[in-house]
Design an enzyme around this catalytic site. Structure first.
Site, short mmCIF file in Angstrom:
data_model
loop_
_atom_site.label_atom_id
_atom_site.label_comp_id
_atom_site.label_asym_id
_atom_site.label_seq_id
_atom_site.Cartn_x
_atom_site.Cartn_y
_atom_site.Cartn_z
N LYS A 111 0.85 -1.19 0.00
CA LYS A 111 0.00 0.00 0.00
C LYS A 111 0.89 1.24 0.00
O LYS A 111 1.93 1.29 0.67
CB LYS A 111 -0.89 -0.03 1.24
CG LYS A 111 -1.95 1.05 1.34
CD LYS A 111 -2.80 0.79 2.57
CE LYS A 111 -3.86 1.85 2.80
NZ LYS A 111 -4.66 1.56 4.00
N SER A 115 -9.38 1.58 3.29
CA SER A 115 -8.54 2.31 2.35
C SER A 115 -7.53 1.46 1.60
O SER A 115 -6.91 1.92 0.65
CB SER A 115 -7.79 3.42 3.09
OG SER A 115 -6.92 2.87 4.07
N THR A 165 -6.81 1.44 10.11
CA THR A 165 -7.12 2.25 11.28
C THR A 165 -8.53 1.92 11.76
O THR A 165 -8.77 1.77 12.94
CB THR A 165 -7.01 3.76 10.95
OG1 THR A 165 -5.71 4.02 10.43
CG2 THR A 165 -7.25 4.60 12.18
N GLY A 218 -11.22 -0.54 9.74
CA GLY A 218 -11.85 -1.30 8.67
C GLY A 218 -11.08 -1.39 7.37
O GLY A 218 -11.57 -1.99 6.41
N SER A 219 -9.89 -0.84 7.29
CA SER A 219 -9.20 -0.70 6.01
C SER A 219 -8.48 -1.94 5.51
O SER A 219 -7.96 -1.94 4.40
CB SER A 219 -8.21 0.47 6.07
OG SER A 219 -8.90 1.68 6.13
#
Length: 547
Positions: free
Chosen positions: A118, A200, A221, A223-224
């Site tokens: 990422k 994200s 942070t 649900g990402s």
């Protein structure tokens, strides 16, 4: 970061110049006629290692093939925009690791395995890639060094294939569609045209879902990791905060940020987690984790659910229903509970957390994240060795976006409300500390830990979408007649054939147990294999090896 409503599950959860030299070596390749190559859409890390060890193909071959696969679908064809940039040093790094495999053997199960990161996970600029969180304000900036998890990956012999797209600044900018960044554009799901990839860690998930890399890393942070896993038919592990280092990762909050794997199988996720977990002197949160770091592959027990007590926090469904959980997800969830019962698990239903109603109404997460982000993003900009944009802090970032609207504020993607809200904070005051303490009380003391104790549970289970839980595994797919909804200016959700997942969660540092339950359920159901994405590349190793 997804939404500001799940601090309770964020705080306490358990869940890789010498090219010519290598080219000159004699590789014991099998012929195409006598030995087939693994399908990169579904291939596991263990299968890749077997092929590399047998000399069927090399890591150079793998990198070339993955690059070709990315080219097919990233900007061309379906235009998934899962990858922001590819590593110009990857082929040389692969060649060196191929030679090392010949001379001294592999360092680990990740030796010579290409991994996508990422784009908020820092890598040394001399390698040729940027670290930008998707923002032009960080394009060309020079970070002090590799992120802690990248150092561990390199030490294990992994190859950094490139950087994956993401929701800009890990979805901590404003009310924007998941998967969009200024640099990367709108990443979309491979299971339905323009479907929401969730975020994200959107690009990481989409790339893993169709084999654009062997495995990928995301960050969470709120649900990402779990939501992208849910939407993209993946296994994702959101580790306990402090199990994996956040040093060198563009931050939101030290109290909630964590780095974890997004992969096609629980076994691959366990292999990656075993490499990236562990203490890092540059992240003091990691110094409090239990020692030694487990070999999470030892948790891969297909019978683990037999005898386990799994609780269902039903009250959360009432809250979830308000925000629109689809009935088809609940049908699949109820069937999953029956499957677990048949596997020998005791399902305790309901097994509600005492704080469930308060969690739905709490604004404490927003208070904590807003303060933390301003402090920590200012520190990130100040830590850079060079930044050509001139942005030095959060206020400068907001001004930069306004000054370059064609880059950072195209139609439908103009909002900066979270950045503005964070900039208005005044630091670590009593309100902040009260909110932080209350979050822990809601999430752990009167939340997860309380429910586990009250009902004598080993873990809790929920549908993965919208919940910060670990780990997530495939549960099902939306039916063909589902009503297609809007997820932003250019994306839709739900949509026919788009996946959804299941999550297990428990107290901090319970990853071994939770991985075992996820693996057990995965192996029984093999849900991932029930449907293939609509968009995927055709290039395979057979098209590259020896060509």
């Amino acid at each position: 970061m997804l939404t500001s409503k799940a601090i309770w599950l964020s705080l306490g959860l358990a869940l890789l110049a010498v090219v010519q030299l290598v080219a000159a070596q004699e590789w014991p390749f099998a012929t195409e006629e006598t030995e087939s190559f693994p399908d990169l859409y579904e291939v596991s890390v263990l299968e890749l290692q077997a092929g590399l060890d047998a000399g069927q193909f090399t890591s150079v071959d793998l990198v070339k093939t993955y690059f070709a696969r990315i080219e097919e679908v990233n900007l061309q064809g379906p235009g998934l925009r899962a990858v922001i940039e590819m590593n110009p040093s990857a082929l040389a790094e692969a060649a060196a690791l191929d030679l090392e495999r010949l001379t001294s053997g592999p360092r680990s199960l990740l030796h010579g395995i290409p991994i996508l990161l990422k784009d908020n996970i820092g890598t040394i600029a001399s390698e040729g890639m940027n670290t930008t969180a998707g923002s032009y304000s960080l394009l060309g900036s020079i970070v002090p060094g590799d992120a802690g998890v990248v150092k561990k990956l390199r030490a294990a012999g992994a190859i950094i294939l490139g950087k994956a797209n993401l929701s800009e600044f890990a979805h901590f900018r404003g009310n924007l569609a998941s998967g969009w960044s200024g640099r990367g554009g709108q990443c979309t799901n491979a299971y339905y045209p323009m479907a929401d990839p969730c975020g994200s860690s959107s690009g990481s998930a989409v790339a893993a879902s169709i084999g654009l890399a062997a495995v990928t890393l995301g960050t969470e942070t709120d649900g990402s990791i779990t939501c992208p896993a849910d939407h993209n038919n993946l296994a994702g592990i959101k580790p306990t905060v402090g199990l994996t280092s956040r040093a060198g990762v563009i931050p939101i909050s030290e109290h909630q940020d964590t780095v974890g794997p997004l992969t096609r199988s629980v076994s691959d996720a366990a292999i990656v987690l075993s490499v990236i977990a562990g203490p890092d002197p540059n992240d003091n949160f990691t110094l409090a984790q239990p020692s030694p770091v487990p070999d999470f592959a030892q948790a891969l027990n297909s019978s683990a659910l037999c005898g386990a007590r799994i609780g269902v926090p039903r009250q959360m469904f009432l809250n979830a229903t308000i925000s629109g959980i689809d009935p088809s997800v609940m049908v699949a969830f109820e069937a999953a509970l029956e499957t677990m019962k048949a596997m020998g698990a005791t399902i305790v239903d309901p097994a509600d957390m005492p704080s469930a109603d308060e969690i739905a109404l709490s604004n404490n997460e927003t208070i904590v994240l807003d303060v933390d982000f301003k402090v920590q993003i200012n520190a990130w900009y100040q830590s850079l060795l060079y930044n050509p944009s001139g942005v030095a802090n959060l206020s400068g970032l907001i001004a930069f976006d306004d000054a370059y609207p064609s880059l950072e504020e195209p139609t439908g993607y103009t909002d900066q409300s979270i950045l503005i809200e964070s900039e208005a904070t005044t630091g670590f005051n009593s309100t902040y500390y009260q909110a932080l303490a209350f979050d822990k009380d809601l999430g752990a003391t009167r939340g997860i830990d309380a429910a586990l104790s009250m009902y004598g549970l080993d873990a809790l289970v929920l549908p993965a979408g919208g919940y910060t839980t670990v780990p997530a595994v495939p549960l099902g797919f939306y039916p063909s007649n589902v009503t297609i909804g809007s997820a932003g200016p250019n994306t839709v959700y739900p949509a026919p054939g788009v996946p959804f997942g299941l999550s297990f969660f428990a107290s901090a540092f319970s990853e071994m147990k939770l991985i075992s339950y996820a693996y057990s359920y995965e192996q029984k159901t093999m849900t991932r294999l029930m449907r293939k994405a609509y968009a995927y590349p055709s290039t395979q190793l057979v098209d590259i090896v020896g060509k």
